[in-house]
Design a protein around this motif. Structure first.
Motif, PDB file in Angstrom:
ATOM      1  N   SER A 220       3.047 -16.280  34.805  1.00 17.43           N
ATOM      2  CA  SER A 220       3.151 -15.282  33.449  1.00 17.43           C
ATOM      3  C   SER A 220       3.647 -16.131  33.166  1.00 17.43           C
ATOM      4  CB  SER A 220       3.180 -14.120  34.630  1.00 17.43           C
ATOM      5  OG  SER A 220       4.599 -14.792  34.983  1.00 17.43           O
ATOM      6  N   THR A 221       3.734 -15.904  31.494  1.00 20.65           N
ATOM      7  CA  THR A 221       4.597 -16.709  30.560  1.00 20.65           C
ATOM      8  C   THR A 221       5.930 -15.600  30.174  1.00 20.65           C
ATOM      9  OG1 THR A 221       3.409 -16.224  29.045  1.00 20.65           O
ATOM     10  CG2 THR A 221       2.754 -18.822  29.702  1.00 20.65           C
ATOM     11  N   VAL A 222       7.108 -16.064  29.264  1.00 17.31           N
ATOM     12  CA  VAL A 222       8.302 -15.520  29.993  1.00 17.31           C
ATOM     13  C   VAL A 222       9.371 -15.508  28.057  1.00 17.31           C
ATOM     14  CG1 VAL A 222       9.929 -14.395  30.295  1.00 17.31           C
ATOM     15  CG2 VAL A 222       8.419 -15.106  31.716  1.00 17.31           C
ATOM     16  N   ALA A 223       9.615 -14.830  27.166  1.00 15.43           N
ATOM     17  CA  ALA A 223      10.669 -14.612  26.236  1.00 15.43           C
ATOM     18  C   ALA A 223      11.709 -14.083  27.075  1.00 15.43           C
ATOM     19  CB  ALA A 223       9.266 -15.005  25.226  1.00 15.43           C
ATOM     20  N   VAL A 224      12.734 -14.682  25.957  1.00 12.00           N
ATOM     21  CA  VAL A 224      14.026 -14.437  26.386  1.00 12.00           C
ATOM     22  C   VAL A 224      14.730 -14.295  25.204  1.00 12.00           C
ATOM     23  CG1 VAL A 224      15.778 -13.862  27.647  1.00 12.00           C
ATOM     24  CG2 VAL A 224      13.783 -14.662  29.077  1.00 12.00           C
ATOM     25  N   GLN A 225      14.859 -13.055  24.638  1.00 12.21           N
ATOM     26  CA  GLN A 225      16.119 -13.357  23.842  1.00 12.21           C
ATOM     27  C   GLN A 225      17.238 -12.893  23.881  1.00 12.21           C
ATOM     28  OE1 GLN A 225      16.610  -9.931  21.296  1.00 12.21           O
ATOM     29  NE2 GLN A 225      16.388 -10.954  19.156  1.00 12.21           N
ATOM     30  N   GLY A 226      18.133 -13.605  23.679  1.00  9.73           N
ATOM     31  CA  GLY A 226      19.441 -13.561  24.645  1.00  9.73           C
ATOM     32  C   GLY A 226      20.298 -14.519  25.015  1.00  9.73           C
ATOM     33  N   VAL A 246       8.653 -19.355  28.200  1.00  7.24           N
ATOM     34  CA  VAL A 246       8.629 -20.862  27.514  1.00  7.24           C
ATOM     35  C   VAL A 246       9.542 -20.582  26.039  1.00  7.24           C
ATOM     36  CG1 VAL A 246       5.588 -20.682  27.834  1.00  7.24           C
ATOM     37  CG2 VAL A 246       6.421 -19.338  25.943  1.00  7.24           C
ATOM     38  N   ALA A 247      10.652 -19.535  25.847  1.00  3.00           N
ATOM     39  CA  ALA A 247      11.456 -19.615  24.849  1.00  3.00           C
ATOM     40  C   ALA A 247      12.713 -18.656  25.292  1.00  3.00           C
ATOM     41  CB  ALA A 247      10.469 -18.787  23.428  1.00  3.00           C
ATOM     42  N   ILE A 248      13.317 -19.717  25.362  1.00  4.73           N
ATOM     43  CA  ILE A 248      14.504 -18.486  24.652  1.00  4.73           C
ATOM     44  C   ILE A 248      15.169 -18.631  23.221  1.00  4.73           C
ATOM     45  CG2 ILE A 248      15.045 -19.085  27.235  1.00  4.73           C
ATOM     46  CD1 ILE A 248      16.869 -21.833  26.481  1.00  4.73           C
ATOM     47  N   SER A 249      16.718 -18.180  23.871  1.00  4.41           N
ATOM     48  CA  SER A 249      17.200 -17.491  22.161  1.00  4.41           C
ATOM     49  C   SER A 249      18.788 -17.553  22.195  1.00  4.41           C
ATOM     50  CB  SER A 249      16.457 -16.797  21.280  1.00  4.41           C
ATOM     51  OG  SER A 249      16.855 -15.799  21.403  1.00  4.41           O
ATOM     52  N   ASP A 250      19.719 -17.680  21.109  1.00  6.95           N
ATOM     53  CA  ASP A 250      20.856 -16.895  21.890  1.00  6.95           C
ATOM     54  C   ASP A 250      21.369 -17.744  19.963  1.00  6.95           C
ATOM     55  OD1 ASP A 250      21.600 -19.794  20.194  1.00  6.95           O
ATOM     56  OD2 ASP A 250      22.727 -20.115  22.168  1.00  6.95           O
ATOM     57  N   TYR A 255      14.450 -21.158  20.683  1.00  7.30           N
ATOM     58  CA  TYR A 255      13.585 -22.895  21.086  1.00  7.30           C
ATOM     59  C   TYR A 255      12.645 -22.516  22.462  1.00  7.30           C
ATOM     60  CZ  TYR A 255      18.222 -23.213  19.717  1.00  7.30           C
ATOM     61  OH  TYR A 255      19.833 -23.445  19.178  1.00  7.30           O
ATOM     62  N   TYR A 256      11.064 -23.407  21.308  1.00  7.60           N
ATOM     63  CA  TYR A 256      10.372 -22.912  22.027  1.00  7.60           C
ATOM     64  C   TYR A 256       9.705 -23.880  22.600  1.00  7.60           C
ATOM     65  CZ  TYR A 256       4.800 -21.723  22.445  1.00  7.60           C
ATOM     66  OH  TYR A 256       3.844 -21.517  22.031  1.00  7.60           O
ATOM     67  N   ASN A 257       8.919 -24.009  23.875  1.00  8.63           N
ATOM     68  CA  ASN A 257       8.560 -25.004  24.674  1.00  8.63           C
ATOM     69  C   ASN A 257       6.934 -24.387  25.583  1.00  8.63           C
ATOM     70  OD1 ASN A 257       7.740 -27.134  26.438  1.00  8.63           O
ATOM     71  ND2 ASN A 257       9.249 -28.020  26.201  1.00  8.63           N
ATOM     72  N   PRO A 258       5.720 -24.455  24.433  1.00 11.15           N
ATOM     73  CA  PRO A 258       4.664 -24.274  25.564  1.00 11.15           C
ATOM     74  C   PRO A 258       4.337 -24.877  26.659  1.00 11.15           C
ATOM     75  CG  PRO A 258       3.975 -25.583  23.884  1.00 11.15           C
ATOM     76  CD  PRO A 258       5.643 -25.166  23.798  1.00 11.15           C
ATOM     77  N   ASP A 259       5.341 -25.965  27.254  1.00  6.72           N
ATOM     78  CA  ASP A 259       4.909 -25.909  28.687  1.00  6.72           C
ATOM     79  C   ASP A 259       5.961 -25.721  30.007  1.00  6.72           C
ATOM     80  OD1 ASP A 259       2.916 -27.904  27.946  1.00  6.72           O
ATOM     81  OD2 ASP A 259       3.807 -29.241  27.401  1.00  6.72           O
ATOM     82  N   GLY A 260       6.528 -24.468  28.876  1.00  6.84           N
ATOM     83  CA  GLY A 260       7.683 -24.385  29.928  1.00  6.84           C
ATOM     84  C   GLY A 260       9.058 -24.670  29.320  1.00  6.84           C
ATOM     85  N   ILE A 261      10.171 -24.412  28.950  1.00  7.46           N
ATOM     86  CA  ILE A 261      11.648 -24.461  28.754  1.00  7.46           C
ATOM     87  C   ILE A 261      12.101 -24.664  30.499  1.00  7.46           C
ATOM     88  CG2 ILE A 261      14.062 -24.197  28.033  1.00  7.46           C
ATOM     89  CD1 ILE A 261      12.556 -22.687  25.606  1.00  7.46           C
TER      90      ILE A 261
END
Ligand code: NAD
Length: 424
Positions: A220-226, A246-250, A255-261
């Motif tokens: 599974s892939t996940v994007a998190v805002q905040g 794969v993505a986080i933000s504040d 910030y995005y990294n398809p290989d996983g942050i």
């Protein structure tokens, strides 16, 4: 004929109306009678106070503080305190009602409340925030109390502010009363597991939802805002259990990294960087809004309300949305999201892990006994899983979204309690 300026398309909804429209739909599905509907739609108490505070430069500034108790029919009211420039009475009213539904969804014996002060804590010194917090507590002496109304942290507040509230309240009563607030530092009677509890509940909800959608968590892939309290813990725990974030933000950007942050690295970077991700190099910098439309399995909005609206709902590509924040999806975006078949685990369920462990903290304070982290986690995970299942089954039974199902579960419980207690 005179020229008429076209009306602007409203994309920012009044949060109280947003909450009320879901409440209305669920009440109809449930066949709630008008009397109970009218009782539940109005908060029982709304308090607005002016708080003069001496600033470090000797000047005096006056801040506005709020506390709204939406319901105390199930028990003492419970809800966080928010420090932010956007705080206003409508927002506090919506968040207070949300707390009523949230406590009822996870079946804990609390009513709902919320508070806040319109201020910018980032531009205030620790001393100024302390004086503001103590002044607010003094104004709320007759509202707060372990059997009346129990505050907790929210956006812009944390254990430090809760310690000041507990201290101020205890001084006025001439004894230590630690059950008056939750989210306290551990040494003052805080519970182990409280800091990460909301993010942990988001993770448990996401895993329960993945099971329903037959998504393999390891793929599974996940994007998190905040990337504050809720977002960073949710991201960390999802990563720990095999999901790829794969993505986080504040507030500084996304910030995005398809290989996983590497989330642990991001947490350490934030800690060494004044609490922000500004300058983080573990992912390519993308637009904040782009994060919400990435093709991922799970989107976790964990920053603020009204970020998924009619303007971008069509572009949201995630298979499920697990709402860490309160009210991240506007009511008018619900239909668009539902028509796409996206599974939404709504805020009042997904982020209820925090209030669940807050409840455990209050129980431990009253028992004068401390539970182990393992016991706290096991019990809160069980409550989150059972609540998820209850809401999911209600959605199936009524043929509605999980959001409306969560409101049905909550309203049914509160309305039934009114029926037995009566008094109006
Ligand atoms: P927080 O202050 O710790 O973190 C908020 C995060 O959001 C920060 O990283 C901030 O930089 C980021 N942010 C702000 N505006 C943003 C934007 N426009 N785009 C991207 N990121 C942005 O707050 P928190 O405690 O994590 O709360 C977040 C949300 O979760 C709020 O809606 C809150 O009501 C809700 N919530 C919190 C708890 C809890 O236990 N803390 C419990 C239930 C619900």
């Amino acid at each position: 004929m005179s020229y008429v300026e076209p009306a602007p398309i409203k994309d920012h909804e009044n949060p109280f109306e947003s909450m009320m429209s879901r409440f209305h739909i669920a009440s109809q599905a449930l066949g709630l009678n008008d009397e109970v509907y009218n009782v539940l739609k109005n908060p029982v108490k709304q308090v607005i106070v002016s708080l003069p505070v001496t600033m470090d430069d000797g000047s005096i500034r006056v801040f506005e503080g709020y506390r709204v108790i939406h319901s105390n029919i199930l028990g003492p009211s419970k809800g966080g305190i928010r420090y932010d420039m956007g705080v206003n009475i409508d927002e506090v009213k919506a968040l207070a009602a949300w707390m009523t539904w949230k406590c009822a969804v996870v079946d804990i014996p609390y009513g709902g409340a919320k508070g806040g002060i319109r201020c910018n804590p980032r531009q205030m010194s620790s001393g100024e925030i302390e004086r503001l917090t103590r002044s607010y507590t003094q104004e709320m002496f007759s509202i707060f109390g372990p059997d009346r109304d129990i505050p907790a942290p929210d956006m812009g507040t944390g254990p430090r502010e809760m310690a000041w509230i507990m201290d101020e309240y205890s001084r006025a009563n001439g004894m230590t009363i630690n059950a008056v607030v939750t989210g306290k530092p551990i040494v003052l009677g805080g519970s182990t597991g409280r800091t990460e509890a909301t993010g942990r509940g988001v993770m448990v909800s996401a895993f329960a939802a993945m099971e329903k959608l037959k998504i393999n968590p390891y793929h599974s892939t996940v994007a998190v805002q905040g990337f504050g309290n809720v977002g960073s813990h949710a991201a960390l725990l999802m990563e720990e259990r095999g999901s790829k974030v794969v993505a986080i933000s504040d507030i500084s950007g996304a910030y995005y990294n398809p290989d996983g942050i590497n989330i642990q690295q991001a947490v350490e970077f934030r800690a060494a960087n004044n609490g922000t991700l500004a300058g983080f190099t573990g992912g390519e910098v993308i637009e904040g809004d782009e994060l919400l439309t990435l093709e991922v399995d799970i989107l976790i909005p964990a920053a603020m309300e009204d970020v998924i609206t009619v303007k971008n709902a069509e572009q949201v590509s995630a298979r499920m949305i697990v709402e860490g924040a309160n009210g991240p999806t506007s009511a008018r975006a619900d239909d668009i999201i539902n028509s796409k078949g996206t599974l939404v685990v709504p805020d009042i369920l997904a982020n209820a892990g925090g209030v669940t462990v807050s409840y455990f903290e209050w129980v431990q304070n009253r028992l004068g006994y401390k539970w182990t982290r393992d016991r706290v986690n096991r019990r809160s995970d069980r409550i989150m899983r059972e609540s998820f299942e209850r809401v999911y089954q209600t959605a199936v039974k009524y043929g509605v979204s999980m959001r409306i199902a969560a409101y049905i579960v909550a309203i049914d419980k509160v309305a039934n309690t009114y029926k037995f207690r009566g008094g109006f």
